[in-house]
Design a protein around this motif. Structure first.
Motif, PDB file in Angstrom:
ATOM      1  N   ASP A   1     -39.150 -12.739  99.491  1.00  0.00           N
ATOM      2  CA  ASP A   1     -38.411 -13.935  99.895  1.00  0.00           C
ATOM      3  C   ASP A   1     -36.926 -13.635 100.061  1.00  0.00           C
ATOM      4  OD1 ASP A   1     -40.719 -15.385  99.875  1.00  0.00           O
ATOM      5  OD2 ASP A   1     -40.427 -16.207  97.867  1.00  0.00           O
ATOM      6  N   SER A   2     -36.375 -12.782  99.199  1.00  0.00           N
ATOM      7  CA  SER A   2     -34.955 -12.473  99.295  1.00  0.00           C
ATOM      8  C   SER A   2     -34.646 -11.610 100.512  1.00  0.00           C
ATOM      9  CB  SER A   2     -34.480 -11.757  98.026  1.00  0.00           C
ATOM     10  OG  SER A   2     -35.140 -10.513  97.876  1.00  0.00           O
ATOM     11  N   LEU A   3     -35.632 -10.820 100.966  1.00  0.00           N
ATOM     12  CA  LEU A   3     -35.424 -10.003 102.165  1.00  0.00           C
ATOM     13  C   LEU A   3     -35.496 -10.837 103.435  1.00  0.00           C
ATOM     14  CD1 LEU A   3     -37.489  -6.805 101.327  1.00  0.00           C
ATOM     15  CD2 LEU A   3     -35.018  -7.054 101.345  1.00  0.00           C
ATOM     16  N   GLY A   4     -36.244 -11.925 103.401  1.00  0.00           N
ATOM     17  CA  GLY A   4     -36.312 -12.814 104.550  1.00  0.00           C
ATOM     18  C   GLY A   4     -37.528 -12.633 105.425  1.00  0.00           C
ATOM     19  N   THR A   5     -38.161 -11.469 105.396  1.00  0.00           N
ATOM     20  CA  THR A   5     -39.338 -11.223 106.228  1.00  0.00           C
ATOM     21  C   THR A   5     -40.176 -10.109 105.613  1.00  0.00           C
ATOM     22  OG1 THR A   5     -40.109 -10.428 108.389  1.00  0.00           O
ATOM     23  CG2 THR A   5     -37.936  -9.697 107.681  1.00  0.00           C
ATOM     24  N   PRO A   6     -41.506 -10.232 105.646  1.00  0.00           N
ATOM     25  CA  PRO A   6     -42.356  -9.151 105.116  1.00  0.00           C
ATOM     26  C   PRO A   6     -42.317  -7.887 105.966  1.00  0.00           C
ATOM     27  CG  PRO A   6     -43.686 -10.892 106.105  1.00  0.00           C
ATOM     28  CD  PRO A   6     -42.283 -11.409 106.052  1.00  0.00           C
ATOM     29  N   LYS A   7     -41.772  -7.966 107.178  1.00  0.00           N
ATOM     30  CA  LYS A   7     -41.711  -6.788 108.038  1.00  0.00           C
ATOM     31  C   LYS A   7     -40.780  -5.717 107.479  1.00  0.00           C
ATOM     32  CE  LYS A   7     -42.640  -9.402 112.286  1.00  0.00           C
ATOM     33  NZ  LYS A   7     -42.113  -9.790 113.615  1.00  0.00           N
ATOM     34  N   LEU A   8     -39.894  -6.093 106.560  1.00  0.00           N
ATOM     35  CA  LEU A   8     -38.988  -5.118 105.965  1.00  0.00           C
ATOM     36  C   LEU A   8     -39.604  -4.410 104.768  1.00  0.00           C
ATOM     37  CD1 LEU A   8     -35.589  -7.049 106.054  1.00  0.00           C
ATOM     38  CD2 LEU A   8     -36.143  -4.955 107.293  1.00  0.00           C
ATOM     39  N   ARG A   9     -40.768  -4.863 104.327  1.00  0.00           N
ATOM     40  CA  ARG A   9     -41.343  -4.303 103.107  1.00  0.00           C
ATOM     41  C   ARG A   9     -41.704  -2.828 103.260  1.00  0.00           C
ATOM     42  NH1 ARG A   9     -45.944  -6.731  99.094  1.00  0.00           N
ATOM     43  NH2 ARG A   9     -46.173  -4.877  97.809  1.00  0.00           N
TER      44      ARG A   9
ATOM     45  N   LYS B   1     -29.186   4.552 108.404  1.00  0.00           N
ATOM     46  CA  LYS B   1     -29.772   4.159 107.123  1.00  0.00           C
ATOM     47  C   LYS B   1     -29.393   2.708 106.813  1.00  0.00           C
ATOM     48  CE  LYS B   1     -29.173   5.368 102.200  1.00  0.00           C
ATOM     49  NZ  LYS B   1     -30.510   5.861 101.837  1.00  0.00           N
ATOM     50  N   LEU B   2     -30.370   1.908 106.419  1.00  0.00           N
ATOM     51  CA  LEU B   2     -30.146   0.507 106.074  1.00  0.00           C
ATOM     52  C   LEU B   2     -30.221   0.358 104.560  1.00  0.00           C
ATOM     53  CD1 LEU B   2     -29.674  -2.228 107.491  1.00  0.00           C
ATOM     54  CD2 LEU B   2     -32.128  -2.629 107.318  1.00  0.00           C
ATOM     55  N   ARG B   3     -29.178  -0.224 103.975  1.00  0.00           N
ATOM     56  CA  ARG B   3     -29.122  -0.437 102.526  1.00  0.00           C
ATOM     57  C   ARG B   3     -28.824  -1.919 102.276  1.00  0.00           C
ATOM     58  NH1 ARG B   3     -24.747   2.873 100.835  1.00  0.00           N
ATOM     59  NH2 ARG B   3     -26.114   4.680 100.700  1.00  0.00           N
ATOM     60  N   LEU B   4     -29.860  -2.676 101.891  1.00  0.00           N
ATOM     61  CA  LEU B   4     -29.730  -4.113 101.706  1.00  0.00           C
ATOM     62  C   LEU B   4     -29.631  -4.437 100.217  1.00  0.00           C
ATOM     63  CD1 LEU B   4     -32.369  -5.369 104.300  1.00  0.00           C
ATOM     64  CD2 LEU B   4     -29.924  -4.960 104.626  1.00  0.00           C
ATOM     65  N   VAL B   5     -28.763  -5.370  99.873  1.00  0.00           N
ATOM     66  CA  VAL B   5     -28.524  -5.755  98.482  1.00  0.00           C
ATOM     67  C   VAL B   5     -28.798  -7.244  98.335  1.00  0.00           C
ATOM     68  CG1 VAL B   5     -26.884  -5.721  96.570  1.00  0.00           C
ATOM     69  CG2 VAL B   5     -26.722  -3.990  98.356  1.00  0.00           C
TER      70      VAL B   5
ATOM     71  N   ILE C   1     -25.206  -3.726 103.335  1.00  0.00           N
ATOM     72  CA  ILE C   1     -24.895  -5.156 103.455  1.00  0.00           C
ATOM     73  C   ILE C   1     -25.208  -5.817 102.122  1.00  0.00           C
ATOM     74  CG2 ILE C   1     -25.408  -7.321 104.632  1.00  0.00           C
ATOM     75  CD1 ILE C   1     -26.020  -5.800 107.117  1.00  0.00           C
ATOM     76  N   ASP C   2     -24.172  -6.277 101.445  1.00  0.00           N
ATOM     77  CA  ASP C   2     -24.335  -6.992 100.183  1.00  0.00           C
ATOM     78  C   ASP C   2     -24.659  -8.459 100.471  1.00  0.00           C
ATOM     79  OD1 ASP C   2     -24.428  -7.409  97.501  1.00  0.00           O
ATOM     80  OD2 ASP C   2     -22.286  -7.215  97.135  1.00  0.00           O
ATOM     81  N   GLU C   3     -25.263  -9.124  99.483  1.00  0.00           N
ATOM     82  CA  GLU C   3     -25.627 -10.537  99.631  1.00  0.00           C
ATOM     83  C   GLU C   3     -26.373 -10.761 100.950  1.00  0.00           C
ATOM     84  OE1 GLU C   3     -25.253 -12.346  97.128  1.00  0.00           O
ATOM     85  OE2 GLU C   3     -23.709 -11.322  95.958  1.00  0.00           O
ATOM     86  N   TRP C   4     -27.406  -9.939 101.171  1.00  0.00           N
ATOM     87  CA  TRP C   4     -28.145  -9.969 102.430  1.00  0.00           C
ATOM     88  C   TRP C   4     -28.696 -11.352 102.742  1.00  0.00           C
ATOM     89  CZ3 TRP C   4     -29.124  -8.584 107.027  1.00  0.00           C
ATOM     90  CH2 TRP C   4     -30.369  -8.722 107.620  1.00  0.00           C
TER      91      TRP C   4
END
Length: 702
Positions: A458-466, A447-451, A417-420
């Motif tokens: 902050d760009s990911l939206g949540t610290p749970k994805l770290r 597999k999740l690939r975030l761009v 997913i681009d421009e997540w």
């Protein structure tokens, strides 16, 4: 009568007459462009000479000369002001500069000698231009010819050329000098790594050298040396792109390896080698080269362990799209990976690949549907894995498969997913789906690939994805602004990566960044050089991509099986509804609990309408008890139903505080608070202050 035959290889007059002037013109243009930095004095002299010649024959030439006399000092003042201008500070100016509308400020103030030379040259030119109409002598008549062409022009041009001459490169530092620089600027008490030493500096050819860094054990580690990469580059007066600090073989924490390059070897990288860049036995693909010449390795999956997630970040033009196209090519030809791609820009990032992916989602609505489809397949695979039957070495029947590796029958699903930030900015519940896929998808091959634009939380939206992302591949390309809170520890700020090569202005450094994953190193790398579009399409058109089974496709539903039909409708100018996201409520009436259709941020669809009832009277239709049941059951988040439950409770009670609502609905206080604040902005609730809220219908009835 037939015309005489011209022997083969003989140039005809028409051919030579047309080709020769073109060759001369091209050669002249190339030479002028090559020496463009040395032309301003001559060009200015020629322009002013032509103007002076015109003034000589003009009836009021003196007026024009006096106008130039007034303009020349103003031009010197403007040049001086521009030369000392620093970086842009206003937001609008930064935006225009980033998109190359505004030029880059020089930030090099004029020295006093240069200002004096420029002012004297301007005064002399103005004096001669004024003398031309007074004496009736043009720049091509004696004695003005000698004064203009043999005195003024050389006096102004020679200093200009001298300052811009090609200087001989400085002699490279010797081993003793390199050690001395380290001791004085890095290993000193005020240096970046106090107490550290530089050992055994050795030349490796082409002006490059390497050395061993011995750190102050107990106070410094290899990570400390990597974090000081920028300061080490400053100590040796080199750009950050010419320095690399890495661990040593064996992983000794008190040592590090320093690599220094006179010319960055990443400037010229090979073109994408093709699908053979993937080793299907290990799941590792080569995405380019590290600065030390080693392969930049990217983990698709780990045999038996499962999918490896990815976070890619970088500014516009940094090389993200080219990297994604390389990944799509590798995945298409592997036979073990099926590529799903979501592009909020309607396909601009993926280009021609939108027709050759196994599932393409244009726009944020389709991206949200893709996340729901991936979550649906995750649930199906999880249940199927739990029912898998196998026999141990004793011959006993066992249920449940804990290992996962891709097969043609059950391929790895790579969801890109681009421009997540655009997706979760429009659909906040997308974060919940992404977290679930990132945590549980590994074990079932999703597999999740975030761009994003920045490598930050902050760009990911949540610290749970770290945690899920830092355990996988992290690729950080050049950014346009500094920021804190990186997802990974990088050796330097990606903002320090130059946009163009220092020794060749105008040539971009696209594809250069940091890659951390397989080798646990955050060393600089550069992706494969992109091929021409006409050649790159061959990788998309060829190969036999893996696809999910017919059973899985049917279980996922129309969001997956009908995506090509919706894409064709978009190309016809239509806007088809997206199943499970923007379709009519009637089509999702049988949606199970916990699977509520997501609501786009700012949309009022699906919200509970205010009931025409008196204060405190339960509203007609489903109340908050039913909505609460739908919210607290099921395995996946349903942010839309949470909002409905909050609004229904407030409509039933008339008014209540944030704490009471959170306690009654067993929701987190922060969730209730943010939901009420957004609802108040839309006029769905009324903020009474001090944490108290009321429903508009209840206030109207009161």
């Amino acid at each position: 009568m037939k015309s005489p035959t011209v022997p083969a290889g003989t140039d005809t007059p028409a051919a030579t007459g047309g080709a020769l002037p073109r060759r001369i013109a091209r050669g002249t243009w190339r030479r002028l462009h090559r020496n463009r930095r040395h032309l301003p004095p001559l060009a200015t002299s020629v322009v002013l000479a032509g103007y002076g010649q015109a003034l000589t024959h003009a009836p009021h030439g003196l007026v024009g000369a006096l106008a130039v006399d007034a303009a020349l000092p103003a031009a010197v003042l403007v040049a001086r002001t521009w030369r000392k201008k620093g970086p842009y500070t206003r937001t609008a100016a930064k935006f225009l500069h980033r998109h190359r509308v505004l030029p880059t400020p020089p930030n090099r103030p004029m020295r006093r000698a240069e200002l004096v030379r420029t002012s004297v040259a301007a005064a002399a030119a103005g004096t001669l231009l004024t003398a031309m109409p007074l004496t009736g002598t043009g720049p091509f008549q004696a004695p003005m010819t000698g004064l203009w062409w043999l005195a003024l022009t050389p006096a102004a041009a020679i200093p200009w050329w001298w300052r811009r001459r090609i200087r001989a490169s400085a002699e490279p530092l010797g081993a003793e000098q390199r050690v001395a620089v380290w001791e004085a600027k890095v290993g000193s008490t005020r240096g970046a790594l106090p107490g550290s030493k530089l050992l055994e500096p050795v030349d490796t050819g082409d002006g490059a050298w390497e050395a061993l860094i011995e750190l102050d054990g107990g106070r410094q580690t290899t990570a400390s040396a990597i974090a000081a990469t920028t300061l080490i580059a400053s100590a040796y007066d080199l750009p950050i792109s010419s320095i690399a600090v890495d661990g040593v073989p064996g992983g000794a924490a008190s040592r590090a390896k320093l690599l220094v390059y006179d010319k960055n070897p990443l400037k010229n990288v090979p073109v994408f080698p093709g699908p053979e860049a993937l080793d299907v036995k290990t799941g590792i693909a080569r995405l380019g080269l590290h600065i030390d010449g080693g392969p930049a390795q990217y983990q698709m999956w780990r045999p038996g362990w499962g999918a490896v997630h990815t976070h890619i970040s970088g500014a516009t033009g940094s090389g993200k799209s080219a990297l994604l196209r390389s990944l799509f090519s590798i995945e298409r030809h592997s036979g073990l990976v099926t590529s799903w791609g979501g592009d909020p820009q309607e396909g601009k990032s993926f280009g021609f690949w939108q027709d050759y992916l196994s599932y393409f989602a244009p726009g944020v609505d389709e991206c949200m549907a893709m996340l729901i489809a991936a979550d649906t397949e995750l649930t199906r695979r999880s249940k199927a894995s739990a029912l898998t039957v196998w026999y141990d070495e004793d011959g006993d029947l066992m249920y449940g498969d804990t290992d996962w590796s891709p097969t043609p029958e059950e391929p790895l699903i790579a969801v890109t997913i681009d421009e997540w930030q655009d997706v979760w900015g429009n659909y906040p519940e997308a974060l919940d789906y992404a977290v679930r896929i990132a945590i549980l998808g590994r074990k079932v091959g999703i597999k999740l690939r975030l761009v994003t634009h920045l490598p930050t939380l902050d760009s990911l939206g949540t610290p749970k994805l770290r945690q899920p992302l830092t355990a996988g591949n992290n690729i950080a390309f050049r950014t346009t602004e500094r920021s804190a809170g990186y997802v990974i520890n990088l050796p330097a700020d990606p903002n320090d990566i130059p946009s163009t090569w220092p020794d060749e202005p105008g040539v971009p450094t696209s594809g250069m960044g940091y890659l951390k994953g397989v080798e646990e190193r955050a060393a600089m790398f550069r992706g494969w050089a992109p091929e021409k579009a006409g050649v790159a399409t061959r990788w998309a058109k060829r190969g036999t991509p893996a696809v999910v089974s017919a059973e899985a496709a049917e279980h996922i539903g129309p969001a997956y099986t009908q995506w090509r039909d919706r894409l064709d409708a978009r190309r016809r100018g239509e806007l088809p509804p997206v199943p499970g996201v923007t379709d009519e409520p009637a089509t999702t009436a049988a949606t199970p609990a916990g699977k509520a259709k997501p609501q786009k941020k700012g949309s009022t669809a699906g919200t509970v309408a205010p009931a025409k009832a008196s204060f405190g009277k339960p509203p007609a239709g489903p109340g908050f008890d039913q909505l609460l049941t739908a919210t607290t059951t099921g395995s996946t988040p349903a942010r839309g139903d949470k909002k409905k439950a909050v609004l229904a409770f407030l409509e039933t009670e008339g008014q209540a505080t944030t704490g009471i609502i959170a306690a009654q609905l067993t929701m987190p206080l922060s969730t209730v608070s943010s939901t009420l604040k957004r609802a108040a902005e839309k006029g769905e609730v009324v903020d009474l202050g001090h944490g108290a809220w009321a429903h508009p219908a209840a206030l109207a009835a009161a």
